[in-house]
Design an enzyme around this catalytic site. Structure first.
Site, PDB file in Angstrom:
ATOM      1  CB  SER A 115      40.320  41.845  36.959  1.00 57.63           C
ATOM      2  OG  SER A 115      40.757  40.885  37.874  1.00 57.63           O
ATOM      3  CG  HIS A 201      37.240  41.620  41.456  1.00 55.41           C
ATOM      4  ND1 HIS A 201      38.326  42.478  41.443  1.00 55.41           N
ATOM      5  CD2 HIS A 201      37.410  40.774  40.408  1.00 55.41           C
ATOM      6  CE1 HIS A 201      39.116  42.150  40.439  1.00 55.41           C
ATOM      7  NE2 HIS A 201      38.585  41.124  39.791  1.00 55.41           N
TER       8      HIS A 201
END
Length: 245
Positions: A115, A201
């Site tokens: 990320s 995610h």
């Protein structure tokens, strides 16, 4: 925290950069999540923790953050302070350069990140003056615009990149991964883009397994596989590295 000062031959060195709001210590388990193979059997791992700072997209909440992010979903334009990113890059470079000065071959240095950490990882690799072993970006994004290309050196362009992204991720859309790979390939870099349709995610074991096989592949191509040595990994928990003097 300074790396150990052992005079023995240096093993591979892996820097893992965590995501927004996370810590290096919470990611320590990753050093044991990669199968014990020639690629990672004796790897030395560093898990720095980002400084605590207000994050705009989270209403100014204080949390570990490599640089400020203004918007979510997160895209390249969510980062508006280039100097903020460059300060973080300089600290990653300092860690890498200490290892190289201590005897680690630059091509045995790998930078992995998830990320926001993936965004910092790719920026750090692109701005480093040497060709490193490789960079793996997990659900990341480019924290800069296309004008950044003029800063990338010829040596940095030789560092191989693996970019893994989930089709189902909404925080950092798949378009950011595709745009990132397009940018890197435009520089002439060796890149691999791996998409998982059902991945959101998050970080899953099968991503780590794919990364391990990718590292073995590039080591094989470069003739740097080395011997499989069943020894303990050395883990450096570089807590709050970016706040240290």
């Amino acid at each position: 925290m300074e790396p150990a000062t052992s005079r023995a031959p240096r093993s591979r060195f892996v820097v893992w950069l965590h995501g927004l709001g996370d810590t290096g210590r919470a990611n320590e388990f990753l050093a044991d999540s990669f199968p014990t193979t020639a690629a990672f059997a004796d790897a030395r791992w560093a898990f720095p923790t980002a400084p605590t700072a207000p994050v705009t997209c989270n209403r100014g909440m204080l949390m570990p953050s490599w640089f400020d992010i203004h918007d979510a979903p997160i895209t390249s334009v969510s980062v508006r302070d280039e100097e903020d990113v460059l300060r973080a890059v300089q600290s990653v470079h300092a860690m890498i350069d200490r290892e190289i000065a201590a005897g680690t071959n630059p091509q045995d240095v790998f930078v992995f990140g998830l990320s926001q950490g993936g965004a910092l990882g790719i920026a750090s690799v692109l701005l480093h003056p040497k060709t490193l072993g490789g960079c793996a970006v997990f659900s990341g994004f480019l924290p800069f615009n296309s004008s950044f290309a003029v800063r990338v050196t010829a040596q940095a362009k030789k560092t191989p990149v693996l970019w893994i992204h989930g089709q189902a991720g909404s925080l950092i859309p798949i378009k950011e991964g595709r745009d990132g790979i397009k940018f890197l390939r435009g520089l002439g870099m060796s890149c691999e883009f791996k998409v998982y349709d059902r991945l959101g995610h998050s970080l899953e074991y099968y991503e780590l397994d794919y990364c391990q096989r990718w590292v073995e592949k590039i080591l094989h191509r470069s003739g740097r596989e080395g011997l499989i040595r069943r020894v303990s990994r050395n883990i450096f928990l570089c807590s709050n590295l970016f706040n240290s003097s």
